[in-house]
Design a protein around this motif. Structure first.
Motif, short mmCIF file in Angstrom:
data_model
loop_
_atom_site.label_atom_id
_atom_site.label_comp_id
_atom_site.label_asym_id
_atom_site.label_seq_id
_atom_site.Cartn_x
_atom_site.Cartn_y
_atom_site.Cartn_z
N ASN A 83 0.82 -1.21 0.00
CA ASN A 83 0.00 0.00 0.00
C ASN A 83 0.86 1.27 0.00
OD1 ASN A 83 -2.42 -1.47 -0.02
ND2 ASN A 83 -2.19 -1.87 2.16
N LEU A 84 1.56 1.42 -1.09
CA LEU A 84 2.48 2.55 -1.23
C LEU A 84 1.72 3.87 -1.36
CD1 LEU A 84 5.44 3.47 -1.71
CD2 LEU A 84 5.02 3.12 -4.15
N GLU A 85 2.21 4.88 -0.62
CA GLU A 85 1.63 6.22 -0.74
C GLU A 85 2.73 7.21 -1.07
OE1 GLU A 85 -0.52 7.24 2.78
OE2 GLU A 85 -2.21 5.92 2.27
N VAL A 86 2.46 8.08 -2.04
CA VAL A 86 3.38 9.17 -2.37
C VAL A 86 2.55 10.44 -2.49
CG1 VAL A 86 5.02 7.64 -3.57
CG2 VAL A 86 3.22 8.81 -4.88
N PRO A 87 3.17 11.62 -2.33
CA PRO A 87 2.39 12.85 -2.42
C PRO A 87 2.19 13.33 -3.86
CG PRO A 87 4.63 13.35 -1.78
CD PRO A 87 4.56 11.86 -1.91
N ALA A 88 1.12 14.08 -4.09
CA ALA A 88 0.91 14.71 -5.40
C ALA A 88 1.95 15.80 -5.61
CB ALA A 88 -0.50 15.28 -5.48
N ASN A 89 2.12 16.21 -6.86
CA ASN A 89 3.11 17.22 -7.24
C ASN A 89 4.51 16.84 -6.77
OD1 ASN A 89 1.48 19.13 -8.63
ND2 ASN A 89 0.55 19.60 -6.65
N SER A 90 4.88 15.61 -7.03
CA SER A 90 6.19 15.15 -6.59
C SER A 90 6.89 14.40 -7.72
CB SER A 90 6.04 14.22 -5.39
OG SER A 90 5.38 13.03 -5.78
N THR A 91 8.20 14.27 -7.55
CA THR A 91 9.01 13.46 -8.44
C THR A 91 9.51 12.27 -7.64
OG1 THR A 91 9.72 15.43 -9.63
CG2 THR A 91 11.05 13.45 -9.93
N PHE A 128 4.29 12.65 -10.39
CA PHE A 128 2.87 12.49 -10.11
C PHE A 128 2.28 13.86 -9.80
CE2 PHE A 128 4.63 8.31 -9.17
CZ PHE A 128 3.77 7.50 -9.90
N ASP A 129 1.43 14.36 -10.69
CA ASP A 129 0.86 15.69 -10.52
C ASP A 129 -0.44 15.65 -9.72
OD1 ASP A 129 2.93 16.69 -12.04
OD2 ASP A 129 1.83 16.40 -13.92
#
Ligand code: CUA
Length: 176
Positions: A83-91, A128-129
């Protein structure tokens, strides 16, 4: 020499098709942002992942405010982290390897579709925008529970993301 009208028409249609095929292949090669994985990620011993700096404690690590690294392992029949989570507007730089056989690391509804090979580190950088809910799945047949290899993938809206919970890349280490 006389060429029949229909023959001319078919000749023209065939020519249009050939040009269209070349155009679509050219677009796929350079326009759509598709690239092959090269050996940039380097190699790793598949049976020593727990001692490896990157893969000892797989997860998300922060480089700076908008840049993160994800270290992940594919194995029969699950991914780490789940359940990977990454933030928006990130590289995000993804570093993925396998503990056992060939898998894939494919994020549904994105163009992330990495082949994951034991001994190799597949590296890819993705932006991820927008926030999204998706899943990571395996596209390489890897055994009798291949179809259970799925975990969640979420791009979290920036206002809901908390960097305080994310270790820095300096804290990466195999002993954790
Ligand atoms: Cu892993 Cu299919």
């Amino acid at each position: 020499m006389e060429i029949h009208t229909y023959e001319k028409l078919w000749f023209g249609a065939a020519l249009v098709l050939i040009v269209a095929f070349i155009a679509t292949i050219s677009y796929g090669a350079v326009g759509a942002g598709i690239s092959m994985i090269d050996d940039e990620g380097g190699t790793v011993a598949p049976d020593e992942l727990s001692e490896h700096e990157r893969f000892g404690n797989p997860g998300v690590y922060q480089v700076n405010e908008t840049h993160y690294e994800v270290n992940a392992i594919a194995a029969q029949f699950a991914y780490q982290p789940r359940n990977l989570e990454v933030p928006a507007n990130s590289t995000i730089d993804f570093y993925i390897t396998s503990r056992d056989v060939i898998h894939s690391y494919s994020i549904v509804d994105t163009n992330v579709n990495l082949k994951v090979i034991p001994g190799q580190i597949s590296k890819v950088t993705v932006e991820f925008d927008e926030p999204m809910e998706s899943a990571i799945i395996c596209n390489e047949y890897c055994g009798d529970q291949h179809h259970f290899m799925e975990t969640g993938f979420t791009v979290v809206p920036e206002e809901e993301w908390d960097d305080d919970e994310i270790p820095s890349v300096d804290e990466m280490g195999g002993d954790a």
